[in-house]
Design an enzyme around this catalytic site. Sequence first.
Site, PDB file in Angstrom:
ATOM      1  N   TYR A 109       0.383 -12.355   6.534  1.00  0.00           N
ATOM      2  CA  TYR A 109       1.768 -11.880   6.561  1.00  0.00           C
ATOM      3  C   TYR A 109       2.681 -13.085   6.426  1.00  0.00           C
ATOM      4  O   TYR A 109       2.450 -14.115   7.064  1.00  0.00           O
ATOM      5  CB  TYR A 109       2.054 -11.164   7.888  1.00  0.00           C
ATOM      6  CG  TYR A 109       3.509 -10.785   8.062  1.00  0.00           C
ATOM      7  CD1 TYR A 109       3.978  -9.542   7.647  1.00  0.00           C
ATOM      8  CD2 TYR A 109       4.421 -11.680   8.631  1.00  0.00           C
ATOM      9  CE1 TYR A 109       5.310  -9.202   7.794  1.00  0.00           C
ATOM     10  CE2 TYR A 109       5.758 -11.354   8.770  1.00  0.00           C
ATOM     11  CZ  TYR A 109       6.198 -10.105   8.350  1.00  0.00           C
ATOM     12  OH  TYR A 109       7.521  -9.781   8.482  1.00  0.00           O
ATOM     13  N   GLU A 197       9.946 -10.473   2.426  1.00  0.00           N
ATOM     14  CA  GLU A 197       8.723 -10.189   3.175  1.00  0.00           C
ATOM     15  C   GLU A 197       7.540  -9.975   2.230  1.00  0.00           C
ATOM     16  O   GLU A 197       7.620  -9.152   1.321  1.00  0.00           O
ATOM     17  CB  GLU A 197       8.908  -8.950   4.048  1.00  0.00           C
ATOM     18  CG  GLU A 197       7.711  -8.703   4.976  1.00  0.00           C
ATOM     19  CD  GLU A 197       7.832  -7.388   5.738  1.00  0.00           C
ATOM     20  OE1 GLU A 197       7.948  -7.434   6.976  1.00  0.00           O
ATOM     21  OE2 GLU A 197       7.820  -6.323   5.104  1.00  0.00           O
TER      22      GLU A 197
END
Length: 395
Positions: A109, A197
């Site tokens: 992530y 993101e």
Amino acid sequence: MNIHEHQSKEILRAFGVNVPRGKAAFSVDEAIAAAKELNAPVTVVKAQIHAGGRGKAGGVKIAKTIDEVKTYATELLGKVLVTHQTGPSGKEVRRLLIEEGSKIKKEFYLSFVVDRQTAKVVMMASTEGGVEIEKVAAETPEKIFKEYIDPAVGLMPFQASRMAYALNFPPAAVRKAAAMMGQLYNVLIGKDCSQVEINPLVLTEDDDVIALDAKLNFDDSALFRHPDVVEMRDKTEEDPKELTAAAADLNYVNLGGNVACMVNGAGLAMATVDILKHYGGNPANFLDVGGDSDPQKIATAFKIMLDGGQAKGIFVNIFGGINKCDQVAEGIVEAAKIISDDGKSIPVPVVVLLEGTNVERGREILKNTPIANVIMAPTMEGGAKEIVRLVNADN
Ligand code: GDP
Ligand code: MN
């Protein structure tokens, strides 16, 4: 403003970020043509909606043949996907991303977001990629690494390297991962994003580093600098109530609850949402009608609040400074005319608190109106309690 994954990846590509080859498709035929053009051993068919969690909801399909691409494209186009981010009503899939498949060794992530507390951009990453980061943050916060970026110098190479090492990238991939972090930071600054993101960022079996998913959010106040981004806007993904409100020059945000409120001034609107919450209410919206109290505009605001049956009650809280209370009152009467067949009813209780300019005249108008369920509130506290009581009694 948000855009689709395939558009985010286009922007990323322009900044040098390694993303899979791919193309958007709006029909099954386009999907097949795109897959043929890619000519990859594995093709991924990805639903494009403004929400994450598509993988778990069946919106990401791995196809090994053109026939499978056809099957998945047919299945996904027009389907309503319900993910943990769409709400129960889901979102209709109107376009796909047809992409070359990647051989994933590990998922990470990585995101960049503006941190209000430090007034800096923070880079956050975790070895727990592909899953909901909120869950990682709540259960295993030690698995999230952060680097705060000084706006004067930007992301320093040592910070990117430190992050790549913290994530345990193998030696062959450390520099690629660190370089991508720098490129992503450039995207955030260059495009005035409020968030970038990548979930997952993947390490492939060949030790390549790829941005496999991409979500960009843009600061609306800076959109005037990015006409290319504005061009990417997909209004079918946006709340129709918010679009109607914006067209009427009303500052409206849907909050999902059932107590609608109509207020003037952003500060008072926030305080109103707070006090409704405080007394156990569930605000349906934030609505700031601004300094303008044109009765027609007030009527439009009522129409938007009542649309679709979302509101079970309305709290009107106006402090007339520039706004005139009598005009707001006229607007409410006008709204009843537009909304109801008999011209004198509003389908839900309306609690009204008026103070300030022309308040006596405003109260007089509402007192003499034939609209039955309009109740005058003595104070903000009293009004909030009353509308919450009425809405909860109704359920
Ligand atoms: P999201 O669920 O909406 O966030 O959609 P993602 O784009 O993140 O995809 C969800 C998951 O699908 C990823 O975490 C991967 O595990 C998987 N996935 C996506 N693309 C590929 C691919 O090219 N190859 C493989 N094997 N899996 C993929
Ligand atoms: Mn994802």
